[in-house]
Each structure stands twice: as structure tokens, then as C-alpha cells.
Design an enzyme around this catalytic site. Structure first.
Site, PDB file in Angstrom:
ATOM      1  N   THR A   1      -0.765   7.678  -0.793  1.00 27.06           N
ATOM      2  CA  THR A   1      -2.088   7.630  -1.449  1.00 27.06           C
ATOM      3  C   THR A   1      -2.988   6.538  -0.875  1.00 27.06           C
ATOM      4  OG1 THR A   1      -1.375   6.009  -3.087  1.00 27.06           O
ATOM      5  CG2 THR A   1      -0.977   8.333  -3.614  1.00 27.06           C
TER       6      THR A   1
ATOM      7  N   ASP B   1       5.233  -5.205   9.624  1.00 29.58           N
ATOM      8  CA  ASP B   1       6.429  -4.814  10.376  1.00 29.58           C
ATOM      9  C   ASP B   1       6.507  -5.559  11.704  1.00 29.58           C
ATOM     10  OD1 ASP B   1       7.416  -3.090   8.480  1.00 29.58           O
ATOM     11  OD2 ASP B   1       6.416  -1.323   9.310  1.00 29.58           O
TER      12      ASP B   1
ATOM     13  N   ASP C   1       1.256  -1.806  12.390  1.00 29.47           N
ATOM     14  CA  ASP C   1       1.588  -2.350  11.069  1.00 29.47           C
ATOM     15  C   ASP C   1       1.889  -3.838  11.211  1.00 29.47           C
ATOM     16  OD1 ASP C   1       3.215  -3.199   8.774  1.00 29.47           O
ATOM     17  OD2 ASP C   1       3.026  -1.111   8.179  1.00 29.47           O
TER      18      ASP C   1
ATOM     19  N   ARG D   1       0.859  -1.182   0.000  1.00 28.83           N
ATOM     20  CA  ARG D   1       0.000   0.000   0.000  1.00 28.83           C
ATOM     21  C   ARG D   1       0.894   1.229   0.000  1.00 28.83           C
ATOM     22  NH1 ARG D   1      -4.282   1.490   4.690  1.00 28.83           N
ATOM     23  NH2 ARG D   1      -2.368   1.790   5.859  1.00 28.83           N
TER      24      ARG D   1
HETATM   25  O1  LIG Z   1      -7.011  -2.318   3.298  1.00 34.31           O
HETATM   26  P1  LIG Z   1      -5.800  -1.561   2.872  1.00 34.31           P
HETATM   27  O2  LIG Z   1      -5.949  -0.073   3.074  1.00 34.31           O
HETATM   28  O3  LIG Z   1      -5.367  -1.886   1.472  1.00 34.31           O
HETATM   29  O4  LIG Z   1      -4.616  -1.934   3.875  1.00 34.31           O
HETATM   30  C1  LIG Z   1      -4.350  -3.238   4.274  1.00 34.31           C
HETATM   31  C2  LIG Z   1      -3.067  -3.732   3.703  1.00 34.31           C
HETATM   32  O5  LIG Z   1      -1.971  -3.001   4.256  1.00 34.31           O
HETATM   33  C3  LIG Z   1      -1.044  -3.917   4.846  1.00 34.31           C
HETATM   34  O6  LIG Z   1      -0.048  -4.304   3.966  1.00 34.31           O
HETATM   35  P2  LIG Z   1       1.210  -3.363   3.615  1.00 34.31           P
HETATM   36  O7  LIG Z   1       0.923  -2.519   2.430  1.00 34.31           O
HETATM   37  O8  LIG Z   1       1.654  -2.652   4.843  1.00 34.31           O
HETATM   38  O9  LIG Z   1       2.294  -4.411   3.151  1.00 34.31           O
HETATM   39  P3  LIG Z   1       3.156  -5.443   4.030  1.00 34.31           P
HETATM   40  O10 LIG Z   1       2.240  -6.569   4.376  1.00 34.31           O
HETATM   41  O11 LIG Z   1       4.268  -5.831   3.126  1.00 34.31           O
HETATM   42  O12 LIG Z   1       3.642  -4.713   5.249  1.00 34.31           O
HETATM   43  C4  LIG Z   1      -1.930  -5.084   5.233  1.00 34.31           C
HETATM   44  O13 LIG Z   1      -1.222  -6.256   5.456  1.00 34.31           O
HETATM   45  C5  LIG Z   1      -2.882  -5.173   4.074  1.00 34.31           C
HETATM   46  O14 LIG Z   1      -2.377  -5.915   2.981  1.00 34.31           O
HETATM   47  O1  LIG Z   2      -3.685  -0.573  10.675  1.00 34.70           O
HETATM   48  C1  LIG Z   2      -3.173  -1.061   9.646  1.00 34.70           C
HETATM   49  C2  LIG Z   2      -3.615  -0.705   8.351  1.00 34.70           C
HETATM   50  C3  LIG Z   2      -3.017  -1.281   7.274  1.00 34.70           C
HETATM   51  N1  LIG Z   2      -2.003  -2.153   7.453  1.00 34.70           N
HETATM   52  C4  LIG Z   2      -1.573  -2.497   8.690  1.00 34.70           C
HETATM   53  O2  LIG Z   2      -0.655  -3.310   8.814  1.00 34.70           O
HETATM   54  N2  LIG Z   2      -2.159  -1.935   9.750  1.00 34.70           N
HETATM   55 MG   LIG Z   3       2.780  -3.334   6.299  1.00 30.63          MG
END
Ligand SMILES: O=P(O)(O)OC[C@H]1O[C@H](OP(=O)(O)OP(=O)(O)O)[C@H](O)[C@@H]1O
Ligand SMILES: O=c1cc[nH]c(=O)[nH]1
Ligand SMILES: [Mg+2]
Length: 209
Positions: free
Chosen positions: A108, A203, A200, A104
């Protein structure tokens, strides 16, 4: 219309509280996410169809039940969805695993797909997409789009924490799929994080912050 269920089994709720705590470190976070995923798999598989089969016990031949449905594919949305895969496979060990890489954009909040690797014949399989977080819903919607484009028809989305905004967006975009969460939280903050949430998830699972 597909289902939307909050899986509020006491063990799921207890374990979710453990990982919400900011003091929960990477090792415990990883372990407990998998434990929750396993419990959720038990609930999510409740509607799996059964068929009769003859079995010869040491005593006599009888009619018993076996799973009759489509073969399952677990689909983690990378990275954070990976944290739920082993827990699901504990209960459904023969499942195949398809991967969708998505991140994400922090400004944006738009999702970007960077990797897709699926088994063949998705139309004849039961897809279980896993991602701990359903925030705006953008990533989940794009993941379902990616599976449908490849022929998938039976799709469930399983997350730990959902925001109302994400549930609404996902169900409007894909009214046919079933959506399961361990908790429906209050709202999204201005950075797109779920409140109260758990921070997150990627992370925290991988120790990258
Ligand atoms: O509903 P949304 O607004 O799309 O957000 C949710 C997404 O954000 C996070 O991933 P992230 O982009 O942080 O990637 P990661 O799992 O690699 O940390 C989470 O694991 C989802 O995939
Ligand atoms: O709260 C949140 C939203 C998106 N992705 C995450 O990992 N945590
Ligand atoms: Mg993430």
C-alpha cells in the site's frame, strides 16, 4: 512557508554519486552516507542564531559570538535515518537524539509507526528529522505529525534523495517546516521507489538484502 533547498555543494554531489552506484557495498555506503549527512548539517545550520558573549583571550577581553538558538534534537526515522545520525553529531555533538520507528507497507506504501522515544520539552528545541529517502512523503508527514503532537514547533526535514511527489506532499501537509535534500530526482516508479534513486536505503545501510 518553510524553505525547500537542494544542497548542491560539489562534495555532497560527488559523494551522492558514490552511493547511487549499485557496486557500492555496505561498508562504503554507511561511511559515505554519514559523510554526506555531516556536510548537510553544515549547510542546514547556516541560519542558527548567534548572540554576543564576552570572552577573555590571553591578550584582552573582547566580544565574540556563540550559538544562541534552541537546543537541537536529531530525529532519525528508523531504520535508514540512523545512517545519518553520526555524521550530524560530528558537527553538533551536544544534540540529543529522538527516535521514530516507521516502516512503509510494501503493497500500500502507507507508513506505519512502531516506536517513538523523544527528549522532553520539544517546544523549546530545534528538531532535525533525518531520513535518506523522501519518496511518497508518507513517512515524513507522519514523523512530523508525531513531533507536532508532542509539542515540537521548529522542525527541519533533511534527506539525501527526494522525489517530486514526496516534496509536494510534505510541503502541502506541513508548509511551516524547512525541507533540505541533496538531490531532487525524477519520479517514483510503480513500486514506490525513487528513480533513479539509490535503491532501498535501509537495506543498503544494514546489508539486509
Ligand atoms: O516517502 P515514503 O514513501 O514514506 O518512503 C520513504 C521511507 O521508506 C524507507 O523506509 P522503509 O519503510 O524502507 O524502512 P527501513 O528504513 O526500515 O528500511 C525510507 O527510509 C523512508 O523512511
Ligand atoms: O527509493 C526508495 C523509496 C523508499 N525507500 C527507499 O529506501 N528507497
Ligand atoms: Mg527500507
Amino acid at each position: 512557508m518553510g524553505k525547500f533547498e537542494i544542497l548542491n555543494h560539489p562534495l555532497i554531489q560527488h559523494k551522492l554519486t558514490i552511493i547511487r552506484n549499485e557496486e557500492c557495498g555496505t561498508r562504503e555506503f554507511r561511511q559515505v552516507v554519514n559523510e554526506i549527512a555531516e556536510l548537510m548539517a553544515y549547510e542546514v545550520s547556516r541560519d542558527m542564531p548567534l548572540e554576543d558573549v564576552e570572552v577573555k583571550t590571553p591578550v584582552e577581553t573582547t566580544t565574540a559570538k556563540q550559538l544562541a538558538g534552541k537546543k537541537v534534537v536529531v530525529v532519525p526515522i528508523l531504520r535508514a535515518g540512523l545512517g545519518m545520525v553520526d555524521g550530524i553529531l560530528e558537527l553538533i555533538p551536544a544534540a540529543k537524539v529522538g527516535h521514530i520507528g516507521m516502516y512503509r507497507d510494501e503493497e500500500t506504501l502507507q507508513p506505519h509507526e512502531y516506536f517513538v522515544k523523544m527528549p522532553d520539552d520539544l517546544g523549546n528545541r530545534e528538531m532535525i528529522i533525518v531520513d535518506p529517502m523522501l519518496a511518497t512523503g508518507g513517512s515524513a508527514i507522519m514523523a512530523v505529525d508525531a513531533l507536532k503532537k508532542r509539542g515540537a514547533q521548529a522542525i527541519k526535514f533533511v534527506c539525501l534523495v527526494a522525489a517530486p511527489e514526496g516534496v509536494k506532499a510534505l510541503r502541502e501537509a506541513h508548509p511551516d517546516i524547512d525541507v533540505y535534500a541533496a538531490a531532487l530526482d525524477d519520479h517514483l516508479n510503480e513500486d514506490g521507489y525513487i528513480v533513479p534513486g539509490l535503491g532501498d536505503a535501509g537495506d543498503r545501510l544494514f546489508g539486509t538484502k
